[in-house]
Design an enzyme around this catalytic site. Structure first.
Site, PDB file in Angstrom:
ATOM      1  N   ASP A   1       9.849   4.577   7.305  1.00  0.00           N
ATOM      2  CA  ASP A   1      10.015   5.236   7.977  1.00  0.00           C
ATOM      3  C   ASP A   1       8.876   6.695   7.673  1.00  0.00           C
ATOM      4  OD1 ASP A   1      11.216   6.359   6.023  1.00  0.00           O
ATOM      5  OD2 ASP A   1      12.798   6.710   7.446  1.00  0.00           O
TER       6      ASP A   1
ATOM      7  N   ARG B   1       4.145   5.333   1.725  1.00  0.00           N
ATOM      8  CA  ARG B   1       5.073   6.596   2.311  1.00  0.00           C
ATOM      9  C   ARG B   1       4.193   8.023   1.262  1.00  0.00           C
ATOM     10  NH1 ARG B   1      10.412   7.149  -0.720  1.00  0.00           N
ATOM     11  NH2 ARG B   1       9.916   5.571  -2.939  1.00  0.00           N
TER      12      ARG B   1
ATOM     13  N   ASP C   1       2.764  -4.141  -8.709  1.00  0.00           N
ATOM     14  CA  ASP C   1       2.443  -3.468  -7.647  1.00  0.00           C
ATOM     15  C   ASP C   1       3.127  -1.654  -8.365  1.00  0.00           C
ATOM     16  OD1 ASP C   1       4.929  -4.167  -6.406  1.00  0.00           O
ATOM     17  OD2 ASP C   1       4.769  -2.043  -5.418  1.00  0.00           O
ATOM     18  N   ASN C   2       4.063  -2.027  -9.415  1.00  0.00           N
ATOM     19  CA  ASN C   2       4.579  -0.730  -9.760  1.00  0.00           C
ATOM     20  C   ASN C   2       4.177  -0.456 -11.668  1.00  0.00           C
ATOM     21  OD1 ASN C   2       5.884  -0.140  -7.689  1.00  0.00           O
ATOM     22  ND2 ASN C   2       7.836  -1.330  -8.402  1.00  0.00           N
TER      23      ASN C   2
ATOM     24  N   GLY D   1       1.504  -1.516  -0.348  1.00  0.00           N
ATOM     25  CA  GLY D   1      -0.282  -0.050  -0.362  1.00  0.00           C
ATOM     26  C   GLY D   1       1.148   1.175  -0.215  1.00  0.00           C
TER      27      GLY D   1
END
Length: 493
Positions: free
Chosen positions: A129, A97, A256-257, A94
């Site tokens: 992160d 970032r 997913d790309n 998903g």
């Protein structure tokens, strides 16, 4: 909406995806960057959105994109999807970032998504992160401009924002954000997510949304879902043909790309080949060579097969098989058509002899480590005289094989009704003077890490006008330096 706005908040916004059920996404606010500042913005993309490039306030752009001010786009969302990564299904994907801020509705009623990469943690960040670093952000910002200028279908980027915030990647690196612009953020993996969960009603709802927004011309088809798949197949075949014709290696062709509208999407360890090597692997993490340059057409078909699997609840299996069986011919027609353009021989059609001429040229490129793009640019200046082909020696193309190929090429040219002047003009518009090579990006990144963003801005000007020689940019048209071959790229971003 006025035809030209001077602020992002003056644009007309919507977020149609946010009107889908809430389990399609997560609502989340971006996490502001520390001391965000504008590095560069693309005026052409600004104008496509309906912004006045000359009146944009850099501080405002940095504030909005860096998280210091809220855009009036409605609530930003992180999209849920899944995907096959290096051939293995991963359900836990998903927007980890990135945030879909909303859709700009332009004066001519087009819809363009604004997606902020590096916007902070979401429910899909897993152990990440939520940040993007300056290195990868510069690469995406510049290559999206380069690809669009070459005529290769790609997402765009409005601006690049830097910061004084750091995070750990290859050591401590500065954080940055890119504001991506594209009509569509739906990936093959969106459909896989609902299929593998058995949520077929949601799968149908997603397909209906895509047809209504991206393929409205297909709504009256006998089977709109099959028509949509065929359109995705066609666009994917054309896209990968464009990649292969310019020596572009994506590096991470996970499902997913893959964009359903056939755009180059999610740039990572991409490369434009310096020397033609079918086995070239641009991603150090790809130890098996799954996404090597020569594998890209086959991987595109593999990914389409994965999408077809996900659409089985909507489309009969036999129809999907027939559609996939047509991919090879569609890809070949697109690839040889593009290469014929690059050779200035389009008027002849990509018949058997011309296809053989192209195949033999690529074989020679591989055997001689030839710089494909420099060769094609030099060939554009062929004026009918033998002396105009002397560049072949300079590019280490003086083997017997090239001599024989040269004679066959000249024969094709001589049999054409197109004048040499017209051919040269046409070839110069498809064979770039400049290609965005990794060493150019590496130089700009090094300077940016020292606080000098001028090289980024200069490269943007060059790659936005790749077909015309530009004063002061001569070295970028020359062979890359020896150290360029040692540049190492990974999925780290």
């Amino acid at each position: 909406m006025s035809s030209s706005a001077n602020s992002l908040n003056a644009l007309s916004f919507d977020n149609s995806y946010a009107r889908l059920p809430t389990h399609f996404y997560q609502k989340v606010a971006q996490t502001p960057l520390e001391d965000a500042h504008l590095i560069s913005f693309n005026g052409d993309v600004a104008e496509a959105l309906g912004l006045n490039r000359s009146q944009l306030d850099p501080e405002e752009l940095a504030r909005y994109c860096g998280g210091g001010g809220a855009l009036e786009t409605g609530e930003s969302i992180a999209m849920k999807y899944a995907g096959h990564q290096f051939g293995h299904y991963n359900p836990d994907l998903g927007d980890g970032r990135g945030l879909l801020l909303g859709e700009v509705v332009t004066a001519d009623n087009r819809r363009l998504d604004l997606h902020l990469k590096g916007a902070g943690r979401t429910a899909y960040s897993r152990f990440g992160d939520g940040r993007a670093v300056l290195r990868s952000s510069i690469r995406e910002y510049l290559v999206s401009a380069a690809m669009n200028s070459l005529g290769v279908s790609s997402t765009s980027a409005l601006c690049l924002v830097g910061s004084e915030e750091y995070t750990m990647r290859n050591g401590m690196e500065p954080c940055a954000m890119v504001l991506r612009v594209t009509p569509c953020h739906i990936r093959f993996g969106h459909f896989e997510h609902f299929y593998y969960l058995g949520q077929h009603d949601d799968l149908k709802l997603l397909a209906d949304y895509c047809i209504e927004r991206y393929f409205p011309q297909l709504q009256e088809a006998d089977n709109p879902y099959l028509a949509m798949f065929n359109e995705v197949r066609n666009r994917t075949a054309d896209l990968v043909a464009q990649w292969q014709s310019y020596g572009f290696v994506h590096g991470v062709m996970n499902t997913d790309n893959m964009s359903i509208i056939g755009e180059t999407f999610d740039y990572g360890p991409f490369t434009f080949l310096d020397s033609y090597d079918p086995n070239f692997i641009s991603n150090k993490n790809d130890t098996a060579g799954r996404y090597a340059f020569k594998q890209q057409p086959g991987i595109a078909l593999w990914n389409l097969s994965a999408l077809a699997q996900a659409l089985l609840p909507l489309i009969p299996l036999d129809d999907l098989k027939r559609s996939l069986d047509d991919f090879a011919d569609l890809y070949s027609a697109a690839f040889y058509g593009k290469m014929s353009q690059r050779l200035g021989l389009t008027q002849q059609g990509a018949d058997g002899s011309l296809r053989q001429l192209i195949d033999d040229l690529l074989t020679l490129f591989a055997a001689n480590n030839t710089d494909m793009n420099r060769f094609m640019r030099a060939l554009s200046r062929y004026d009918g005289n033998e002396s105009s082909l002397s560049f072949m020696s300079d590019l280490s193309c003086d083997s017997r094989g090239f001599s024989e190929w040269k004679a066959r090429f000249c024969k094709h040219v001589d049999s054409s009704d197109v004048t040499l002047a017209d051919r040269t003009q046409a070839m110069l518009q498809v064979n770039p003077e400049y290609i965005l090579r990794n060493y150019m990006l590496e130089e700009a990144i090094r300077e940016a890490h020292q606080g000098d963003y001028l090289p980024v801005q200069n490269l943007l000007k060059i790659v936005k006008n790749p077909f015309n020689a530009q004063p002061g940019a001569e070295r970028y048209a020359e062979a890359p330096p020896d150290w360029a071959g040692a540049i190492c790229l990974t999925c780290s971003s």
